[in-house]
Design a protein around this motif. Structure first.
Motif, PDB file in Angstrom:
ATOM      1  N   MET A 196       0.880  -1.052  -0.076  1.00 33.44           N
ATOM      2  CA  MET A 196      -0.144  -0.223  -0.005  1.00 33.44           C
ATOM      3  C   MET A 196       0.891   1.186   0.042  1.00 33.44           C
ATOM      4  SD  MET A 196      -3.220   0.526  -0.238  1.00 33.44           S
ATOM      5  CE  MET A 196      -4.227  -0.700   0.488  1.00 33.44           C
TER       6      MET A 196
ATOM      7  N   ASP B  11       0.814   4.379  -2.765  1.00 30.03           N
ATOM      8  CA  ASP B  11      -0.205   5.549  -1.897  1.00 30.03           C
ATOM      9  C   ASP B  11       0.802   6.832  -1.993  1.00 30.03           C
ATOM     10  OD1 ASP B  11      -2.727   4.565  -1.501  1.00 30.03           O
ATOM     11  OD2 ASP B  11      -2.146   4.251   0.581  1.00 30.03           O
TER      12      ASP B  11
ATOM     13  N   ARG C 255      -5.417  -0.289  -4.919  1.00 26.22           N
ATOM     14  CA  ARG C 255      -5.582  -0.636  -3.568  1.00 26.22           C
ATOM     15  C   ARG C 255      -5.928  -1.858  -3.231  1.00 26.22           C
ATOM     16  NH1 ARG C 255      -4.711   3.652  -0.432  1.00 26.22           N
ATOM     17  NH2 ARG C 255      -6.222   3.060   1.061  1.00 26.22           N
TER      18      ARG C 255
END
Length: 190
Positions: free
Chosen positions: A88, A92, A177
């Motif tokens: 992640m 991100d 995601r």
């Protein structure tokens, strides 16, 4: 007596890393670098020697930053949780000039031309894979992952998943995601 340079070398390397990361080696001209770094050609060559030399520094900075982020995550959360969180984190970062990995982009772009920078990109990828293998071995030692698994095989598959994830994150029609969550969840089943 030579003049002291009036620039921050680390800042210049960071800015060039971002430009190379976004545009690639071939997509970045010397004029582009001179503009982004706000340097004249003579100053550029005095500071870095060549585009390839600067690219090598930028790639080293990219790789060391990734290892540093992973190390901090391991210190904060432990090996397995760091491996679960890392996918992640990889996608991100809204400040990143691209979602895809600079090292894999370099390898793909330059490997066909047998450019020496492709080999260096691969060496950085191997170093990261080795670090992942160490983390899988730590998770096995603590009983979080079954010791029957080969930590090097796990690391190779994990890195492959991460590279695919980062390419998928460049696409607008893919929920990266959700893929990152799937990668993290799959580690619990080991």
């Amino acid at each position: 007596m030579p003049r002291k340079p009036n620039y921050d070398r680390t800042d210049l390397i960071n800015r060039s890393r971002d430009l190379f990361w976004q545009r690639g080696w071939a997509g970045t001209s010397l004029k582009d670098l001179e503009a982004v770094l706000q340097m004249k050609p003579g100053s550029f060559y005095a500071a870095f020697g060549s585009k390839d030399a600067l690219f090598e520094l930028a790639m080293e900075k990219y790789a060391s930053d990734g290892l540093d982020r992973l190390k901090a995550l391991v210190e904060e959360q432990g090996a397995l949780k760091a491996l679960q969180r890392f996918p992640m984190m990889a996608i991100d970062n809204d400040d990143a000039p691209a979602k895809a990995c600079m090292l894999s982009k370099t390898l793909l772009e330059l490997q066909a031309h047998k450019h020496p920078l492709a080999k260096q990109a691969n060496q950085h990828l191997l170093r990261m894979e080795s670090r992942f293998a160490d983390l899988f071995a730590q998770a096995q030692s603590s009983g979080e992952i079954d010791a029957a698994h080969d930590s090097e095989v796990l690391a190779r598959r994990y890195q492959s998943d991460l590279l695919g994830l980062r390419v998928s994150a460049e696409r607008e029609d893919v929920d990266a995601r959700a893929i990152a969550t799937e990668i993290a969840d799959s580690l619990v089943r080991l």
